[in-house]
Design a protein around this motif. Structure first.
Motif, PDB file in Angstrom:
ATOM      1  N   ASP A   3      45.647  30.375  40.683  1.00  0.00           N
ATOM      2  CA  ASP A   3      44.330  30.696  41.222  1.00  0.00           C
ATOM      3  C   ASP A   3      44.366  30.848  42.738  1.00  0.00           C
ATOM      4  OD1 ASP A   3      43.216  30.660  38.710  1.00  0.00           O
ATOM      5  OD2 ASP A   3      42.471  28.599  38.855  1.00  0.00           O
ATOM      6  N   ASP A  21      43.762  34.469  44.640  1.00  0.00           N
ATOM      7  CA  ASP A  21      42.640  34.583  45.563  1.00  0.00           C
ATOM      8  C   ASP A  21      43.119  35.029  46.939  1.00  0.00           C
ATOM      9  OD1 ASP A  21      39.655  33.908  45.977  1.00  0.00           O
ATOM     10  OD2 ASP A  21      40.634  32.869  47.647  1.00  0.00           O
ATOM     11  N   LYS A  78      43.839  36.160  29.245  1.00  0.00           N
ATOM     12  CA  LYS A  78      43.333  35.209  30.238  1.00  0.00           C
ATOM     13  C   LYS A  78      43.519  35.744  31.655  1.00  0.00           C
ATOM     14  CE  LYS A  78      44.149  31.085  27.386  1.00  0.00           C
ATOM     15  NZ  LYS A  78      44.948  29.837  27.240  1.00  0.00           N
ATOM     16  N   LEU A  79      44.676  36.347  31.912  1.00  0.00           N
ATOM     17  CA  LEU A  79      44.932  36.889  33.246  1.00  0.00           C
ATOM     18  C   LEU A  79      43.959  38.015  33.574  1.00  0.00           C
ATOM     19  CD1 LEU A  79      46.682  37.006  35.810  1.00  0.00           C
ATOM     20  CD2 LEU A  79      48.178  38.625  34.609  1.00  0.00           C
ATOM     21  N   ARG A 136      40.910  38.396  32.501  1.00  0.00           N
ATOM     22  CA  ARG A 136      39.587  37.821  32.814  1.00  0.00           C
ATOM     23  C   ARG A 136      39.561  37.306  34.250  1.00  0.00           C
ATOM     24  NH1 ARG A 136      39.893  35.953  27.335  1.00  0.00           N
ATOM     25  NH2 ARG A 136      40.713  33.922  27.990  1.00  0.00           N
ATOM     26  N   ARG A 137      40.634  36.692  34.663  1.00  0.00           N
ATOM     27  CA  ARG A 137      40.690  36.138  36.025  1.00  0.00           C
ATOM     28  C   ARG A 137      40.735  37.239  37.083  1.00  0.00           C
ATOM     29  NH1 ARG A 137      45.912  33.174  35.671  1.00  0.00           N
ATOM     30  NH2 ARG A 137      45.479  32.391  37.765  1.00  0.00           N
ATOM     31  N   THR A 138      41.534  38.289  36.855  1.00  0.00           N
ATOM     32  CA  THR A 138      41.618  39.366  37.845  1.00  0.00           C
ATOM     33  C   THR A 138      40.342  40.199  37.862  1.00  0.00           C
ATOM     34  OG1 THR A 138      42.815  40.768  36.255  1.00  0.00           O
ATOM     35  CG2 THR A 138      44.133  39.478  37.807  1.00  0.00           C
ATOM     36  N   ASP A 197      50.612  34.013  39.901  1.00  0.00           N
ATOM     37  CA  ASP A 197      49.307  34.216  39.268  1.00  0.00           C
ATOM     38  C   ASP A 197      48.452  32.957  39.306  1.00  0.00           C
ATOM     39  OD1 ASP A 197      50.556  32.576  37.451  1.00  0.00           O
ATOM     40  OD2 ASP A 197      49.881  33.691  35.683  1.00  0.00           O
ATOM     41  N   GLU A 242      37.383  39.023  37.447  1.00  0.00           N
ATOM     42  CA  GLU A 242      36.458  38.225  38.255  1.00  0.00           C
ATOM     43  C   GLU A 242      36.744  38.397  39.737  1.00  0.00           C
ATOM     44  OE1 GLU A 242      33.773  35.806  40.001  1.00  0.00           O
ATOM     45  OE2 GLU A 242      33.737  36.656  37.965  1.00  0.00           O
ATOM     46  N   LEU A 243      38.011  38.446  40.118  1.00  0.00           N
ATOM     47  CA  LEU A 243      38.373  38.632  41.525  1.00  0.00           C
ATOM     48  C   LEU A 243      38.000  40.027  42.014  1.00  0.00           C
ATOM     49  CD1 LEU A 243      41.808  36.798  41.493  1.00  0.00           C
ATOM     50  CD2 LEU A 243      39.812  36.138  42.845  1.00  0.00           C
TER      51      LEU A 243
END
Length: 242
Positions: free
Chosen positions: A155, A159, A223-224, A226-228, A153, A230-231
């Motif tokens: 960055d 990506d 948090k994870l 939010r990151r996924t 996981d 965004e991707l």
């Protein structure tokens, strides 16, 4: 990893009877194959059990969601096309296709995969199979369940995964965090902590917190997500089957 496997030798006959009765009553719904055990374990190349099950599903005209880590699914594209052509899709289901094929990944790194999914088809071959299924015209996606905290996981790895899936392009992606439970010798928590202690000892304390401190896990999952999310936006990918 299990040393023994039980084969339900009468599964095809039982399924045939159940689907016949459902179809006779017009009770059609999407069959998930399968959420608990991969339908394409290595043993399938010898038993042909899953292929027989697909023949029954096709005969009784049920739509299908097939979930696998294996490239052996390519063997059965002919049957899956028959399911797509014949299946009856209930009007209340908000999906546009009768067959959708989901490939499961925790990583695209073959070396990492050997640690956590011993015996599974390498993810590089899995990705090639996904691409062939997509080229064959099926609704196809990736299940990132689970992403491995602090390992797959990161960055850069996230990506890389999303970019690889977008290049195909997949129709959907399901990102999700890890769930650790049970203290028995074959439970996910026990097996994962053992693997982490052996291969990533510097992460053991974090994994122990994830498996025992609810607030720690909740914050991590938020948090994870939010990151996924965004991707998904960056690569214009969906997290739904439509």
């Amino acid at each position: 990893m299990a040393e023994r496997l039980a084969v339900k030798e009468n599964a095809i006959e039982l399924l045939d009877r159940q689907l016949f009765n459902r179809a006779k009553k017009g009770q059609y719904g999407v069959i998930a194959l399968s959420s608990a055990t991969d339908p394409y374990l290595q043993l399938e190349s010898k038993t042909g059990l899953t292929r027989g099950i697909l023949e029954v599903i096709s005969r009784h005209r049920f739509p299908l969601h097939l979930i696998t880590k294996s490239d052996l699914v390519l063997r059965d594209l002919d049957l899956l096309k028959k399911v797509e052509e014949r299946a009856v899709l209930p009007a209340d289901l908000q999906v546009s296709r009768k067959v959708f094929l989901t490939f499961s990944f925790s990583t695209l790194d073959d070396d990492v995969n050997k640690i956590f999914e011993l015996g599974a088809t390498p993810p590089t071959k899995r990705l090639q199979a996904l691409q062939k299924v997509k080229q064959a015209g099926f609704l196809t996606g990736a299940s990132l369940m689970p992403l491995l905290p602090y390992i797959t996981d990161t960055d850069s790895h996230l990506d890389y995964m999303f970019k690889s899936f977008a290049a195909i392009p997949v129709d959907y992606i399901f990102p999700a965090s890890i769930t650790l439970f049970g203290n028995g010798p074959a439970d996910s928590k026990t097996l994962m902590l053992k693997a982490i202690a052996q291969e990533y000892p510097e992460l053991l304390e974090k994994y122990e917190k994830l498996s025992s401190v609810p607030k720690y896990l909740s914050n991590y999952k938020a948090k994870l997500k939010r990151r996924t999310d965004e991707l998904l936006r960056r690569y214009k990918l969906s997290d739904r089957i439509n």
